[in-house]
Design a protein around this motif. Structure first.
Motif, PDB file in Angstrom:
ATOM      1  N   PRO A 163      -5.190 -16.207   3.594  1.00 24.12           N
ATOM      2  CA  PRO A 163      -4.226 -15.126   3.383  1.00 24.12           C
ATOM      3  C   PRO A 163      -4.455 -14.343   2.104  1.00 24.12           C
ATOM      4  CG  PRO A 163      -3.195 -17.305   3.194  1.00 24.12           C
ATOM      5  CD  PRO A 163      -4.544 -17.518   3.777  1.00 24.12           C
ATOM      6  N   ASP A 164      -5.053 -14.970   1.088  1.00 24.79           N
ATOM      7  CA  ASP A 164      -5.329 -14.250  -0.159  1.00 24.79           C
ATOM      8  C   ASP A 164      -6.407 -13.184   0.013  1.00 24.79           C
ATOM      9  OD1 ASP A 164      -3.448 -15.768  -1.466  1.00 24.79           O
ATOM     10  OD2 ASP A 164      -4.899 -17.157  -2.345  1.00 24.79           O
ATOM     11  N   ASP A 165      -7.180 -13.279   1.092  1.00 28.10           N
ATOM     12  CA  ASP A 165      -8.231 -12.291   1.356  1.00 28.10           C
ATOM     13  C   ASP A 165      -7.704 -11.058   2.079  1.00 28.10           C
ATOM     14  OD1 ASP A 165     -10.476 -13.892   0.377  1.00 28.10           O
ATOM     15  OD2 ASP A 165     -10.097 -15.167   2.121  1.00 28.10           O
ATOM     16  N   VAL A 166      -6.488 -11.143   2.622  1.00 25.76           N
ATOM     17  CA  VAL A 166      -5.964 -10.088   3.498  1.00 25.76           C
ATOM     18  C   VAL A 166      -5.445  -8.917   2.678  1.00 25.76           C
ATOM     19  CG1 VAL A 166      -4.159  -9.548   5.190  1.00 25.76           C
ATOM     20  CG2 VAL A 166      -5.415 -11.719   5.341  1.00 25.76           C
ATOM     21  N   ASP A 167      -5.841  -7.714   3.096  1.00 28.05           N
ATOM     22  CA  ASP A 167      -5.405  -6.489   2.422  1.00 28.05           C
ATOM     23  C   ASP A 167      -4.271  -5.787   3.146  1.00 28.05           C
ATOM     24  OD1 ASP A 167      -7.432  -6.507   0.311  1.00 28.05           O
ATOM     25  OD2 ASP A 167      -8.856  -6.145   1.933  1.00 28.05           O
ATOM     26  N   LEU A 168      -4.121  -6.030   4.436  1.00 29.85           N
ATOM     27  CA  LEU A 168      -3.034  -5.423   5.201  1.00 29.85           C
ATOM     28  C   LEU A 168      -2.794  -6.234   6.461  1.00 29.85           C
ATOM     29  CD1 LEU A 168      -3.999  -2.778   7.694  1.00 29.85           C
ATOM     30  CD2 LEU A 168      -5.735  -3.319   5.991  1.00 29.85           C
ATOM     31  N   ALA A 169      -1.591  -6.098   7.011  1.00 35.58           N
ATOM     32  CA  ALA A 169      -1.229  -6.824   8.225  1.00 35.58           C
ATOM     33  C   ALA A 169      -0.483  -5.895   9.170  1.00 35.58           C
ATOM     34  CB  ALA A 169      -0.366  -8.034   7.889  1.00 35.58           C
ATOM     35  N   GLU A 170      -0.828  -6.007  10.433  1.00 36.35           N
ATOM     36  CA  GLU A 170      -0.081  -5.346  11.508  1.00 36.35           C
ATOM     37  C   GLU A 170       0.599  -6.453  12.304  1.00 36.35           C
ATOM     38  OE1 GLU A 170       0.373  -2.084  12.898  1.00 36.35           O
ATOM     39  OE2 GLU A 170      -0.145  -1.471  10.857  1.00 36.35           O
ATOM     40  N   VAL A 171       1.928  -6.506  12.254  1.00 40.34           N
ATOM     41  CA  VAL A 171       2.648  -7.607  12.886  1.00 40.34           C
ATOM     42  C   VAL A 171       3.637  -7.080  13.919  1.00 40.34           C
ATOM     43  CG1 VAL A 171       2.395  -8.968  10.766  1.00 40.34           C
ATOM     44  CG2 VAL A 171       4.557  -7.759  11.202  1.00 40.34           C
ATOM     45  N   TYR A 172       4.108  -8.014  14.700  1.00 37.52           N
ATOM     46  CA  TYR A 172       4.890  -7.777  15.911  1.00 37.52           C
ATOM     47  C   TYR A 172       6.368  -7.637  15.550  1.00 37.52           C
ATOM     48  CZ  TYR A 172       5.995  -8.967  20.858  1.00 37.52           C
ATOM     49  OH  TYR A 172       6.421  -8.988  22.156  1.00 37.52           O
ATOM     50  N   ASP A 173       6.779  -6.433  15.145  1.00 36.81           N
ATOM     51  CA  ASP A 173       8.140  -6.214  14.670  1.00 36.81           C
ATOM     52  C   ASP A 173       9.055  -5.763  15.804  1.00 36.81           C
ATOM     53  OD1 ASP A 173       6.574  -3.810  14.647  1.00 36.81           O
ATOM     54  OD2 ASP A 173       8.147  -2.806  13.502  1.00 36.81           O
ATOM     55  N   LEU A 174       9.264  -6.664  16.768  1.00 35.36           N
ATOM     56  CA  LEU A 174      10.231  -6.364  17.824  1.00 35.36           C
ATOM     57  C   LEU A 174      11.599  -6.065  17.228  1.00 35.36           C
ATOM     58  CD1 LEU A 174       9.191  -9.185  20.270  1.00 35.36           C
ATOM     59  CD2 LEU A 174       9.089  -6.762  20.802  1.00 35.36           C
ATOM     60  N   SER A 175      11.907  -6.729  16.140  1.00 32.12           N
ATOM     61  CA  SER A 175      13.089  -6.383  15.352  1.00 32.12           C
ATOM     62  C   SER A 175      12.682  -6.398  13.886  1.00 32.12           C
ATOM     63  CB  SER A 175      14.233  -7.366  15.590  1.00 32.12           C
ATOM     64  OG  SER A 175      14.077  -8.534  14.806  1.00 32.12           O
ATOM     65  N   THR A 176      13.506  -5.808  13.073  1.00 33.28           N
ATOM     66  CA  THR A 176      13.202  -5.743  11.647  1.00 33.28           C
ATOM     67  C   THR A 176      13.116  -7.138  11.033  1.00 33.28           C
ATOM     68  OG1 THR A 176      15.573  -5.404  11.302  1.00 33.28           O
ATOM     69  CG2 THR A 176      14.172  -3.446  11.287  1.00 33.28           C
ATOM     70  N   ALA A 177      14.012  -8.035  11.434  1.00 34.70           N
ATOM     71  CA  ALA A 177      14.010  -9.386  10.873  1.00 34.70           C
ATOM     72  C   ALA A 177      12.748 -10.142  11.245  1.00 34.70           C
ATOM     73  CB  ALA A 177      15.249 -10.149  11.341  1.00 34.70           C
ATOM     74  N   LEU A 178      12.203  -9.889  12.432  1.00 33.15           N
ATOM     75  CA  LEU A 178      11.000 -10.599  12.856  1.00 33.15           C
ATOM     76  C   LEU A 178       9.797 -10.235  11.995  1.00 33.15           C
ATOM     77  CD1 LEU A 178      11.260 -10.546  16.760  1.00 33.15           C
ATOM     78  CD2 LEU A 178      11.517 -12.509  15.231  1.00 33.15           C
ATOM     79  N   GLU A 179       9.755  -9.023  11.463  1.00 33.73           N
ATOM     80  CA  GLU A 179       8.660  -8.684  10.554  1.00 33.73           C
ATOM     81  C   GLU A 179       8.677  -9.616   9.347  1.00 33.73           C
ATOM     82  OE1 GLU A 179       7.525  -4.604   9.611  1.00 33.73           O
ATOM     83  OE2 GLU A 179       7.665  -5.120   7.471  1.00 33.73           O
ATOM     84  N   LEU A 180       9.846  -9.911   8.826  1.00 31.79           N
ATOM     85  CA  LEU A 180       9.951 -10.801   7.674  1.00 31.79           C
ATOM     86  C   LEU A 180       9.474 -12.205   8.042  1.00 31.79           C
ATOM     87  CD1 LEU A 180      13.436  -9.582   6.418  1.00 31.79           C
ATOM     88  CD2 LEU A 180      11.205  -8.968   5.493  1.00 31.79           C
ATOM     89  N   ASP A 181       9.826 -12.679   9.238  1.00 34.79           N
ATOM     90  CA  ASP A 181       9.337 -13.986   9.691  1.00 34.79           C
ATOM     91  C   ASP A 181       7.816 -14.019   9.742  1.00 34.79           C
ATOM     92  OD1 ASP A 181      11.886 -15.007   9.986  1.00 34.79           O
ATOM     93  OD2 ASP A 181      11.986 -14.693  12.152  1.00 34.79           O
ATOM     94  N   TRP A 182       7.216 -12.968  10.307  1.00 33.78           N
ATOM     95  CA  TRP A 182       5.753 -12.955  10.466  1.00 33.78           C
ATOM     96  C   TRP A 182       5.041 -12.978   9.120  1.00 33.78           C
ATOM     97  CZ3 TRP A 182       2.902 -14.404  14.218  1.00 33.78           C
ATOM     98  CH2 TRP A 182       3.279 -14.226  15.553  1.00 33.78           C
ATOM     99  N   MET A 183       5.599 -12.346   8.117  1.00 29.85           N
ATOM    100  CA  MET A 183       4.971 -12.370   6.800  1.00 29.85           C
ATOM    101  C   MET A 183       4.795 -13.801   6.313  1.00 29.85           C
ATOM    102  SD  MET A 183       7.099  -9.209   5.135  1.00 29.85           S
ATOM    103  CE  MET A 183       6.754  -9.728   3.456  1.00 29.85           C
TER     104      MET A 183
END
Length: 404
Positions: A295-315
């Motif tokens: 994860p320290d190598d990652v510069d950006l993420a595209e995640v499955y934000d079916l809802s706003t709260a789920l984006e926080l979970d995916w992080m």
């Protein structure tokens, strides 16, 4: 396997919206855009993999052949994949595997959908073996009800607030302003979100993504093809994770709290003395392990934000921060473009809505543009590694890691 890398040589999309046309129209548009982007002639494509779209009749069930026919029969082999919302990643993995095995040189992967208005309800009639039918018809548990339970969990465990959820929407709406393929391209304020109708407490209408028509396509090629033809292959697929849950973590998504004695310590990789890992965390684990990155190598993420709260979970599931730390990153501006780890610079599903077979491929398109430095108006400076995350019904999960 023959070894070597699989390169993304072309990406393309049809804008998301509610256009009322055949999914084939969208898919062909995206495919031609991807081929044009790659500079690859159609005759060189020797494999077409379609993302199945179950709501669009028989042609949707045989999407690979449907797209091959619409583009003009060229003798390519065809395949069709279905993995619910992870369909696009599974289709991508099918194409990648044949290239790595030396059975294909150039593959076109296409996902497209035409969606009905409202919730993605199952087919009519009694379907006692269909989990969707059971939860929709017998329990009244539509998707937003599940999203609300996840949101309430974050509030109870980590002190998240409706204002935090609204801030996710505000951020993603700002990112989507510069995305020509996004359906919703307008500034949104926290007051707009909190003032929109409550759908399932604590989530408001603007916390939840829509359903959309749309399409995305990716052209993959072998290292040898790129060397021989000079095709643009600056982006490499480092990993595609399509793992399923591991016993005893078969209740999808739900983390086991450290204070919960109901289950012994468990490691989703198969050990019996490792840390507890949820299904969504195991998706990321498999991707990082295969990529040889963290994860320290990652510069950006595209995640499955079916809802706003789920984006926080995916992080947190992607280990971009620790449990309960997503809100702090969000509040500090670290997940916006210009921050430490931009999340959904495309605008995410908040700006696109769901076009199920296409959305995992759309994430790959966005990461590719970012790694090439072609995401005008939303570019993550110096991006070299990007990760995607998606999840579908029946234990389907996916994560794709790409790098320069």
């Amino acid at each position: 396997m023959t070894g070597g890398a699989v390169r993304v040589v072309g990406v393309g999309m049809h804008p998301w919206g509610k256009w009322g046309r055949s999914f084939v129209t969208y898919g062909v548009h995206a495919a031609r855009a991807a081929l044009d982007d790659a500079g690859v002639p159609w005759r060189d494509v020797d494999l077409v993999v379609g993302g199945e779209t179950v709501r669009n009749g028989y042609a949707g069930y045989v999407a690979g052949a449907t797209f091959a026919q619409a583009l003009g029969w060229n003798g390519a082999r065809v395949a069709t994949s279905y993995a619910a919302c992870a369909t696009g990643a599974q289709a991508l993995d099918t194409a990648r595997a044949r290239i790595l095995a030396g059975l294909s040189e150039v593959a076109l992967v296409v996902g497209a959908d035409t969606t009905p208005k409202g919730f993605l309800a199952p087919n009519a009639g009694e379907r006692w073996d269909d989990p969707d039918w059971l939860r929709f018809r017998l329990l009244g548990m539509t998707n937003p009800a599940y999203f609300a339970l996840y949101a309430r969990r974050r509030m109870d465990l980590y002190g998240a607030t409706p204002e935090d959820f609204a801030a996710v929407k505000v951020k993603n709406a700002r990112h989507g302003l510069a995305n020509p393929h996004a359906r919703y391209r307008a500034e949104v304020t926290a007051a707009d979100v909190l003032g929109s109708p409550v759908v399932s407490d604590p989530l408001h209408l603007l916390d939840i993504c829509a359903t959309s028509d749309g399409a995305a396509a990716v052209v993959l090629a072998s290292d040898e093809y790129v060397r021989r033809t000079g095709a643009t292959g600056s982006v490499r697929i480092r990993a595609v994770s399509t793992v399923t849950p591991s016993f005893p973590h078969t209740v999808l998504d739900m983390p086991q709290l450290a204070t919960d004695p109901a289950l012994p310590p468990f490691d989703d990789h198969g050990g019996d003395d490792g840390p507890r890992r949820t299904f969504k965390q195991s998706i990321a684990d498999a991707a990082y392990d295969e990529a040889g990155l963290g994860p320290d190598d990652v510069d950006l993420a595209e995640v499955y934000d079916l809802s706003t709260a789920l984006e926080l979970d995916w992080m947190e599931d992607l280990a971009l921060c620790g449990p309960g730390e997503a809100e702090a990153l969000l509040r500090a501006g670290e997940t916006t473009v210009g921050g430490r780890i931009p999340v959904n610079p495309s605008g995410g599903l908040a700006c696109f809505g769901e076009a199920v077979p296409a959305q995992a491929l759309a994430q790959v398109c966005e990461v590719t543009w970012q790694l090439r430095g072609q995401a005008a108006g939303r570019q993550v400076d110096g991006a070299r590694v990007g990760i995607t995350a998606n999840q579908g019904l029946f234990g389907h999960g996916s994560s794709v890691v790409l790098s320069t």
